[in-house]
Design a protein around this motif. Structure first.
Motif, short mmCIF file in Angstrom:
data_model
loop_
_atom_site.label_atom_id
_atom_site.label_comp_id
_atom_site.label_asym_id
_atom_site.label_seq_id
_atom_site.Cartn_x
_atom_site.Cartn_y
_atom_site.Cartn_z
N ALA A 1 0.83 -1.31 0.16
CA ALA A 1 -0.04 -0.11 0.12
C ALA A 1 1.08 1.13 0.02
CB ALA A 1 -0.86 0.15 1.27
N PHE A 2 1.88 1.16 0.61
CA PHE A 2 2.85 2.52 0.49
C PHE A 2 3.56 2.67 -0.76
CE2 PHE A 2 3.21 0.40 5.01
CZ PHE A 2 2.60 1.34 5.55
N GLY A 3 3.38 1.93 -1.53
CA GLY A 3 3.70 2.07 -2.97
C GLY A 3 2.81 2.51 -4.14
N ASP A 4 1.38 2.40 -3.51
CA ASP A 4 0.21 2.87 -4.36
C ASP A 4 0.28 4.03 -5.10
OD1 ASP A 4 -0.69 0.14 -3.72
OD2 ASP A 4 -2.34 0.96 -2.57
N PHE A 5 0.56 5.12 -4.60
CA PHE A 5 0.58 6.34 -5.13
C PHE A 5 2.21 6.81 -5.15
CE2 PHE A 5 -3.39 5.58 -3.38
CZ PHE A 5 -4.12 5.99 -4.31
N SER A 6 2.82 7.53 -6.20
CA SER A 6 3.78 7.94 -6.10
C SER A 6 4.13 9.67 -5.71
CB SER A 6 4.49 8.06 -7.72
OG SER A 6 4.12 8.83 -8.50
N GLU A 7 2.88 10.07 -5.86
CA GLU A 7 3.09 11.83 -5.44
C GLU A 7 1.72 11.84 -5.00
OE1 GLU A 7 5.14 13.96 -5.36
OE2 GLU A 7 6.83 13.14 -6.16
N GLN A 8 1.44 12.99 -4.02
CA GLN A 8 0.35 13.56 -3.50
C GLN A 8 0.21 15.27 -3.92
OE1 GLN A 8 1.12 10.29 -2.10
NE2 GLN A 8 2.60 11.68 -1.17
N TYR A 9 -0.82 15.53 -4.35
CA TYR A 9 -1.16 16.92 -4.89
C TYR A 9 -1.24 17.95 -3.73
CZ TYR A 9 -2.64 15.17 -9.43
OH TYR A 9 -2.34 14.42 -10.63
N GLN A 10 -1.75 17.23 -2.60
CA GLN A 10 -2.23 18.19 -1.58
C GLN A 10 -0.79 18.25 -0.30
OE1 GLN A 10 -3.75 15.63 -2.20
NE2 GLN A 10 -3.84 14.21 -0.31
N ALA A 11 -0.89 19.23 0.48
CA ALA A 11 0.20 19.13 1.49
C ALA A 11 -0.42 18.27 2.71
CB ALA A 11 0.24 20.45 2.08
N THR A 12 0.77 17.09 3.11
CA THR A 12 0.10 16.49 4.21
C THR A 12 1.38 16.43 5.19
OG1 THR A 12 1.75 14.69 3.38
CG2 THR A 12 -0.40 14.92 2.43
N ALA A 13 1.20 15.82 6.64
CA ALA A 13 1.99 15.79 7.55
C ALA A 13 3.23 15.34 7.07
CB ALA A 13 1.58 14.92 8.70
N ALA A 14 3.14 14.15 6.20
CA ALA A 14 4.30 13.60 5.59
C ALA A 14 5.38 14.53 4.59
CB ALA A 14 4.14 12.18 5.03
N GLN A 15 4.12 15.43 4.02
CA GLN A 15 4.90 16.03 2.96
C GLN A 15 4.54 17.47 2.88
OE1 GLN A 15 7.01 17.62 0.70
NE2 GLN A 15 7.74 15.63 -0.03
N PRO A 16 4.71 18.23 3.82
CA PRO A 16 4.19 19.60 3.88
C PRO A 16 3.98 20.32 2.64
CG PRO A 16 5.78 19.08 5.43
CD PRO A 16 5.86 18.13 4.58
N ALA A 17 4.80 20.35 1.84
CA ALA A 17 4.67 21.28 0.67
C ALA A 17 3.81 20.54 -0.34
CB ALA A 17 6.10 21.57 -0.07
N PRO A 18 2.81 21.23 -1.06
CA PRO A 18 1.89 20.98 -2.18
C PRO A 18 2.66 20.47 -3.44
CG PRO A 18 1.51 22.85 -1.77
CD PRO A 18 2.21 22.69 -0.57
N LEU A 19 2.20 19.76 -4.30
CA LEU A 19 3.02 19.40 -5.61
C LEU A 19 3.37 20.46 -6.25
CD1 LEU A 19 3.83 17.08 -7.17
CD2 LEU A 19 1.86 17.01 -8.52
N PHE A 20 2.71 21.48 -6.49
CA PHE A 20 2.88 22.70 -7.23
C PHE A 20 4.11 23.25 -6.72
CE2 PHE A 20 -0.02 24.92 -4.12
CZ PHE A 20 0.65 25.97 -4.18
N ARG A 21 4.55 23.32 -5.32
CA ARG A 21 5.43 24.26 -4.78
C ARG A 21 6.72 23.12 -5.07
NH1 ARG A 21 3.56 28.85 -3.84
NH2 ARG A 21 2.09 29.00 -2.28
N ARG A 22 6.50 22.02 -5.15
CA ARG A 22 7.75 21.10 -5.26
C ARG A 22 8.18 20.84 -6.71
NH1 ARG A 22 4.45 17.05 -2.11
NH2 ARG A 22 4.05 16.05 -4.08
N ARG A 23 7.35 21.21 -7.67
CA ARG A 23 7.86 21.04 -9.05
C ARG A 23 8.73 22.05 -9.29
NH1 ARG A 23 2.85 20.21 -12.88
NH2 ARG A 23 4.67 20.32 -14.26
N PRO A 24 9.74 21.83 -10.30
CA PRO A 24 10.81 22.97 -10.92
C PRO A 24 9.96 24.00 -11.64
CG PRO A 24 11.07 20.91 -11.72
CD PRO A 24 10.04 20.40 -10.86
N ARG A 25 10.54 25.11 -11.46
CA ARG A 25 9.67 26.30 -12.44
C ARG A 25 10.28 25.98 -13.61
NH1 ARG A 25 7.49 31.03 -8.91
NH2 ARG A 25 6.52 31.46 -10.95
N ARG A 26 9.36 26.10 -14.56
CA ARG A 26 9.90 26.17 -16.12
C ARG A 26 9.12 27.37 -16.84
NH1 ARG A 26 8.49 19.80 -17.41
NH2 ARG A 26 9.63 18.98 -15.93
N PHE A 27 10.42 28.03 -17.56
CA PHE A 27 9.79 29.17 -18.20
C PHE A 27 10.10 29.21 -19.65
CE2 PHE A 27 11.06 30.47 -13.86
CZ PHE A 27 10.03 31.20 -13.48
#
Length: 133
Positions: free
Chosen positions: A107-133
């Motif tokens: 079960a711990f491998g069911d999802f590779s990423e979370q979109y929302q902030a969680t206790a385990a990963q406080p930064a939401p996905l859009f904050r973790r993604r590198p910025r591309r211009f």
């Protein structure tokens, strides 16, 4: 005795820790705030499969009260819950009777990423993604 998964491994624990504190879904975690740093293990009971109040208690303990010790899910803990429970801050899981522990570990491998902030990963996905211009 339920099978215990701790730090994403199956472990043998013949007896619960003597200093185990158990919270029910109706308990207020604020009652532990004054001694949170002294508690080694807090267990949160899930009395029914569909009772999600323990998820909120876990996040409050981790995020508001800064609890760093073991946070254990007990009761009706199934494979389907483990990933979400881990994201809320649980790091130990006492599986309900009949759950296959080897299957539950997957079960711990069911999802590779979370979109929302969680206790385990406080930064939401859009904050973790590198910025591309």
């Amino acid at each position: 005795m339920p099978t215990l998964i701790k730090d994403r491994r199956i472990v043998d624990e013949p007896l619960p820790p003597p200093d185990l504190v158990v919270l029910q879904p109706t308990d207020d975690p604020a009652a532990l705030a004054g001694r949170i740093g002294q508690l080694a293990v807090i267990a949160i009971n899930f009395p029914r499969f569909a009772d999600g109040r323990g998820y909120s208690i876990a996040r409050l303990l981790r995020e508001r009260y800064g609890y760093k010790g073991e946070l254990r899910a007990i009761g009706e803990v199934a494979r389907d819950h483990l990933h979400a429970m881990a994201q809320c801050g649980f790091d130990a899981f006492a599986l309900r009777a009949g759950e296959d522990p080897q299957e539950a570990l997957k079960a711990f491998g069911d999802f590779s990423e979370q979109y929302q902030a969680t206790a385990a990963q406080p930064a939401p996905l859009f904050r973790r993604r590198p910025r591309r211009f």
